[in-house]
Design a protein around this motif. Structure first.
Motif, short mmCIF file in Angstrom:
data_model
loop_
_atom_site.label_atom_id
_atom_site.label_comp_id
_atom_site.label_asym_id
_atom_site.label_seq_id
_atom_site.Cartn_x
_atom_site.Cartn_y
_atom_site.Cartn_z
N PHE A 81 41.99 40.08 38.64
CA PHE A 81 42.21 40.37 39.79
C PHE A 81 42.41 38.97 40.64
N ALA A 82 41.62 38.20 40.16
CA ALA A 82 41.30 36.97 41.09
C ALA A 82 42.13 35.78 40.81
N VAL A 102 36.29 41.19 36.78
CA VAL A 102 37.33 40.98 38.03
C VAL A 102 38.10 39.81 37.88
#
Lengths: 349, 290
Positions: free
Chosen positions: A41-42, A38
């Motif tokens: 995307f952060a 993840v």
């Protein structure tokens, strides 16, 4: 009586603790992978690039740790294999038009051969002599890369420029994000392989050679074979990291593969913990992030503090050897052991 | 032919520098069986101390002697404070500690004196001595200073009580301790001596290669090559090896490989010697007991 019953109950608790530790281990890996997936995307584009670098360093450090930590062969020159990997990829892509993905295994194989060959003279060099030879290798690498006779291929002092590859199959990823996932996949694969390698027969042989070569030989371990193979595999890991580093940075240039790169690798495995698979992630984070933050502090202190990150490195190297020779991995292990003892104590009590 | 002789003689000057540093490495190696990777950076730092003193108006030769004394003290302090705790540590640990020292000296010099290249004055006149057309006066001066230093070191080890005690401590620490030699202090003095010898090497090299924090990287490598070539447990062999490597480097740089990849010559010598004859030309073969 109370004492005896405690001893009786302590046993199953210990077994349970072993099982739950393994479970926590798996859960931890799964969570780390999920988190890593993840992450791009952060955070912003530059951070994605940084974390790709961390993964690349982790692979390179893992290679060095197999050799130095597990097998006990000191290398101060792993920057050379990193360079060979990077240049293999750059030359294949720029000069021969080979697709990016295909260059990664080629870089790995080229480095495996280079490492295997360097492993032969290394066989005759114990301890500090090997450190000496690899020290020379590290210092000579940038000069060799600039050598006039090969600058048609290596691009001389300027090096070679690569354009970062686009995400395939129309995936909605930026180039940096795509490269990050390539690095993540390679890292996961290499870590899985290394963890299995050191857990099995080969890993035990490697450690046995480190601890007592004569005893290892007496037990039927082919020292020459294991040492040269370890050198080759170690170079393969570092070479793949170098190949990815060329892609992520978009450039390979001689002066980025100097002695201080090899030195960073050494710092990385010492900080992470010698002979530890997972510790190298801590080491990789350290060598990627500390110079950046130290630079920011140095900016506050003024121009002359440019040397600060290296001063920190030096003090840390000696300090860690003095107080915590097992690095971050050793510290975590100690904490886990203490926690385990505490929980076991509270259960039986 | 004249050009060739010119290369050989200026190789001798750098060879003198390598020989000094190789001797410094051997002094520590004999006592502890460790190769001090920080020797070059310590010498570089000493050279900056000399530069600093001269910059403050101290005359050259006084600054020279003062630098040697300060370096001696620094070397001793390092042994007592940094190296001592690792007396019984495995080889890897010690190598890492030396690398740590190398980095610390390098960045300290960069911090205190900046990374810009400085020129360092030579104490010798501009005109060559005795009409010697092959070497500048600094080059011949370097050789003379090195030979004088070698003579002093020889006299110290051969004819003084302290020198004898140091040899005894290096050869057999346990027995030396039994006859009342303070082995720990002998090691510290050895480190001091090595640092002082290194300081001379640095001050002689600086007018040739200029002064900057990274000046010693290549020099250390060639010194290591020299020490290994001559045999790292034999001081005379190491000195001779240093001179040989200096000449080889210059001649190979001029005629064979070009100056850009000189360091590879050192790499080839090191790996070659270690593979073909690990004890060097004059070293003792060591049979380890297991």
């Amino acid at each position: 009586m109370a004492g005896a019953s405690q001893r009786l109950t302590a046993r199953p608790a210990g077994v349970q603790a072993g099982a739950s530790v393994r479970m926590w281990h798996r859960l931890g890996i799964a969570a780390a992978l999920a988190g890593a997936a993840v992450l791009p995307f952060a955070v912003s584009g530059y951070r994605v690039y940084q974390f790709s670098q961390v993964l690349i360093y982790a692979m390179a450090l893992l290679g060095l740790n197999l050799l130095t930590g597990y097998n006990g062969q000191i290398s101060l020159g792993h920057g050379a294999f990193f360079a060979i990997g990077g240049y293999t990829t750059a030359i294949l892509v720029v000069k021969l038009g080979v697709p990016y993905w295909a260059t990664i295994p080629v870089a790995g194989i080229v480095c495996f051969v280079a490492g295997f060959l360097f492993g032969f003279p290394a066989l005759r060099l114990g301890g500090i002599y090997l450190a000496l030879a690899t020290f020379a290798l590290a210092l000579a690498t940038p000069q060799l890369l600039k050598f006039k006779a090969v600058d048609e291929w290596t691009g001389g002092v300027q090096g070679l420029l690569l354009s970062k590859p686009k995400a395939p199959f129309g995936l909605p990823l930026t180039r940096d994000q795509w490269l990050y996932f390539v690095c993540l996949a390679c890292t996961a694969l290499l870590f899985w392989a290394a963890a299995n390698l050191v857990r099995g027969r080969i890993g035990r042989a490697m450690v046995a050679i480190r601890e007592h070569p004569v005893a290892a030989e007496a037990m039927g371990i082919d020292i020459a074979f294991y040492k040269t193979m370890t050198f080759g595999v170690s170079a393969l890991y570092t070479g793949i990291a170098g190949a990815l580093s060329g892609m992520v940075a978009g450039v390979v240039a001689p002066d980025s593969f100097g002695f201080f790169l090899s030195l960073s690798f050494l710092v990385g495995i010492v900080v992470g913990g010698l002979a530890s698979i997972w510790g190298v992630i801590a080491g990789a984070l350290f060598i990627e992030l500390v110079p950046i933050y130290a630079d920011q502090i140095a900016d506050l202190l003024g121009e002359s503090a440019k040397a600060l990150p290296w001063a920190i490195y030096g003090v840390l190297l000696i300090g860690l050897m003095y107080m915590m020779p097992t690095g971050a991995a050793g510290a975590v292990r100690a904490v886990v052991r203490r926690l385990g003892r505490l929980t076991a104590g509270s259960k039986s009590g | 032919m004249v050009a060739f002789l010119h290369q050989v003689f200026s190789g001798l000057a750098m060879g003198a520098v390598y020989a000094s540093l190789a001797l410094a490495l051997v002094v520590i190696y004999q006592a502890t069986h460790h190769v001090n990777f920080a020797q070059g950076e310590m010498a570089m730092f000493s050279t900056y101390i000399a530069w600093d003193l001269i910059d403050r108006g101290v005359p050259y030769w006084e600054a020279f002697l003062l630098t040697i004394a300060i370096s001696f003290l620094i070397g001793m302090v390092i042994e007592r404070v940094v190296i001592r705790p690792f007396e019984r540590a495995p080889a890897l640990t010690v190598v890492i500690v030396f690398i740590g020292l190398l980095v610390i000296f390098n960045s300290l010099a960069g911090w205190r004196y900046s990374y810009t290249i400085k020129s360092f004055e030579s104490p010798f006149p501009d005109e060559p001595w005795f009409g010697n057309s092959f070497m500048s006066s600094h080059e011949s001066g370097t050789v003379v200073v090195t030979l004088a230093m070698l003579a002093l070191v020889y006299i110290f080890f051969r004819f003084t009580k302290l020198g004898l005690a140091m040899r005894a401590a290096a050869l057999n620490p346990t027995s030396s301790r039994l006859v009342g030699i303070r082995v720990g202090w002998m090691l510290a003095i050895g480190w001091g001596l090595a640092a002082a010898i290194g300081a001379i090497a640095g001050m002689m090299a600086a007018p040739i290669v200029y002064l900057d924090p990274n000046m010693m990287g290549g020099i250390l490598l060639f010194s290591l090559a020299g020490a290994l070539l001559g045999g790292i447990d034999n001081p005379w062999g190491a000195v001779l090896g240093g001179f040989i490597v200096g000449v080889l480097e210059n001649v190979a740089g001029a005629y064979l490989v070009g100056t850009e990849i000189k360091l590879s010559v050192a790499l080839i010598i090191i790996v070659g010697v270690l593979v073909a004859k690990p004890s060097g030309l004059f070293g003792r073969r060591i049979a380890a007991r297991v």
